[in-house]
Design an enzyme around this catalytic site. Structure first.
Site, short mmCIF file in Angstrom:
data_model
loop_
_atom_site.label_atom_id
_atom_site.label_comp_id
_atom_site.label_asym_id
_atom_site.label_seq_id
_atom_site.Cartn_x
_atom_site.Cartn_y
_atom_site.Cartn_z
CG ASP A 26 4.75 4.63 -12.67
OD1 ASP A 26 5.37 3.56 -12.79
OD2 ASP A 26 3.51 4.68 -12.57
CE LYS A 60 -4.74 -2.18 1.87
NZ LYS A 60 -4.94 -0.79 1.40
CB SER A 89 -1.02 -0.04 1.12
OG SER A 89 -0.43 -0.31 2.35
#
Length: 559
Positions: free
Chosen positions: A329, A343, A318
């Site tokens: 990214d 998650k 998470s």
């Protein structure tokens, strides 16, 4: 659509953390209203259905309140309204998704303490050794330190009642020693070299819980910071750690998020913000009842030019995945380790008046490339929870190519590298689980916890000498001279394990390193453990190698 530019002003952060708790953890308002309506309706409308032709006519309230009334009025055994209520809450939420959950008051309080960075108690760190509570360390400035309690002391009485023997557990210790600020607890302490019990009357205070476990220089240029959870104070602890390491010459950073199950969204976002140029997307989230909300980097970017590596493993979840996904990214850091948990659901807390709480999934979060890394849970909660264990039997922890992603889940980073959604963060550099030191004898040693037990005993019996040493290097040097290795070999056989010379040769480096780290941790806490254990930490060694060679994130995972 909401857009958030992170401001990172301390006062604002504290207010945001308190006023709106959003959890990204290893959890629709309509459910809460439903449960409330059930029990209000039971009070006001006790007879809201009739029998007609042996069928029960449904009222406008539906089947759930009807079922609760049937149970309370007809069930074979006596049940309290509270127990029925909690069963309903737990099961309704569990059927929604694996992370929506009901937290009873005591559990809710405990989890809040972990995330909010403090609890009310006496300020000790302890282990249970031979059915006795052994104090490993006392928190600086806490009630125990101020009263004169020392590391190595053993708690044998609490409030004039024997508190030792078979059945002592960590949970029982917490229940006895924690309590409201200002309340008192009476301890009977056994101290090495002192015949009689020592009496201490301690007044409980607020005790800090750190989420940054350690920050030290792994090499003259590379700093290492380990974060165990994302709590209310984590961002500030992180900045303090960065400042400390920069004064020691840090030019590159390893951020260790292994085994970090998550926490507050805001803490994760604020930490990523320090790495990115202003205006870069960090994460966005969206749900059926929640409009899209995006978080962008602010002008706070003290680490934007620092080379960085992030360590993850199967238990990084998470909030940890938000950090790893945002930096991956944006091609801002190299992600090293093994695939993370997966998650991608966001929970918001709804506190109830009895101090219990409901954590309800209200949105999914998406990394800057647009991927949601939530793994499937359509086969039920049990299979969802077991999936992470199945990775070992499927070879995923040894071979990077054992993990398969559908082409439909393919995304690209800012620089055009391929990444995938739908099942965790796949690292840029894959490091298999280390089996270099494995042997059947080591397996037996670990199963019997002999490294931990011997290290705890050794530290306790040599504490007076060891506590004179101010850093891990001195402790390592002392242990090398003290003949610890020979003593541990005898300890192995005394505990029912046949000594095997070939196995010991294979596992020797790991055994000795782990012993030294365990002993040092009993004297210096994390500052003793982590700098020593790094020599057998293959993930960290790979991270240091990558940073030393200034490698950029790879096009595809490497072994």
């Amino acid at each position: 659509m909401k857009e958030n530019k992170i401001t990172n002003q301390p006062s604002n952060l504290h207010n945001q953390g308190i006023s709106r708790r959003i959890y990204i953890y290893l959890i629709p308002l309509g459910v809460i209203l439903l449960i409330a309506g059930i029990f209000i309706g039971r009070k006001l409308l006790p007879h809201r259905y009739v029998v007609s032709q042996k069928q029960i006519l449904l009222s406008s309230e539906g089947k759930v309140p009807l079922l609760l009334d049937l149970i309370q009025n007809n069930y074979v055994d006596k049940l309290s309204a509270d127990s029925i209520e909690e069963i309903a809450l737990v099961n309704i939420l569990r059927e929604l998704d694996p992370h929506s959950e009901y937290l009873p008051p005591q559990q809710n309080q405990s989890e809040h303490e972990q995330l909010e960075g403090s609890f009310e108690g006496i300020g000790i760190r302890f282990n249970i050794m031979e059915d006795t509570v052994l104090i490993i360390n006392v928190i600086s400035g806490g009630p125990s330190e101020k009263a004169g309690v020392l590391p190595g002391d053993k708690i044998v009485k609490v409030n004039d009642t024997l508190f030792a023997g078979n059945g002592i557990t960590n949970e029982k210790v917490f229940r006895k020693l924690k309590g409201k600020k200002g309340s008192t607890v009476h301890l009977g302490i056994k101290r090495h070299g002192v015949k009689e019990l020592l009496d201490f009357q301690l007044k409980r205070e607020k005790i800090p819980i750190n989420s940054v476990d350690v920050a030290y220089m792994a090499t003259p240029e590379i700093g290492y910071i380990k974060i165990s959870r994302f709590g209310q104070e984590t961002y500030f602890e992180f900045l303090d750690a960065v400042e400390k390491l920069q004064t020691e010459g840090m030019q590159k950073l390893v951020l260790d998020l292994r085994d970090n199950g998550g926490g507050y969204l805001r803490a994760a976002v604020n930490i990523v913000d320090e790495f990115l140029p202003e205006g870069e997307l960090i994460v966005y989230m969206q749900g059926e009842q929640r409009e899209k909300e995006s978080f962008f980097a602010s002008e706070n970017n003290v680490l934007k030019d620092l080379s960085a590596v992030v360590l993850i493993n199967s238990w990084s979840a998470s909030a940890s995945e938000i950090v790893a996904g945002a930096l991956q990214d944006n091609d801002r850091a190299t992600i090293i380790g093994r695939r993370s948990f997966g998650k991608g659901l966001v929970q918001e807390e709804f506190p109830l008046s009895d101090n219990s709480g409901i954590r309800l999934t209200v949105a999914r979060y998406y990394t800057p490339s647009g991927r949601c890394i939530q793994k499937p849970y359509n086969k039920g909660v049990k299979q969802y929870e077991l999936e992470v264990f199945a990775r070992s039997s499927e070879g995923e922890l040894i071979h990077a190519d054992s993990t398969k992603f559908a082409d439909s889940l393919k995304y690209t980073t800012r620089n055009g590298r391929i990444v995938y959604g739908g099942g965790g963060i796949m690292p840029d550099v894959f490091v298999p689980v280390d089996t270099l030191y494995y042997s059947p004898m080591l397996d037996q040693i670990l199963k019997k916890s002999l490294l931990f037990k011997y290290g705890l005993n050794y530290a306790d019996t040599h504490r007076e000498r060891l506590k004179e040493m101010s850093d891990y290097q001195h402790i390592e040097s002392y242990l090398d001279r003290d003949g610890m290795e020979h003593k541990f070999k005898k300890y192995i056989t005394q505990n029912g394990i046949a000594f095997n010379a070939k196995d010991y040769k294979t596992s020797r480096k790991y055994i000795l390193t782990r012993l030294k780290a365990t002993i040092a941790s009993n004297i210096l806490d994390s500052e003793g453990f982590y700098p020593i254990i790094r020599s057998v930490d293959s993930d960290l060694q790979k991270a240091i190698s990558v940073l030393n060679n200034s490698k950029e994130p790879k096009k595809q995972p490497e072994n």
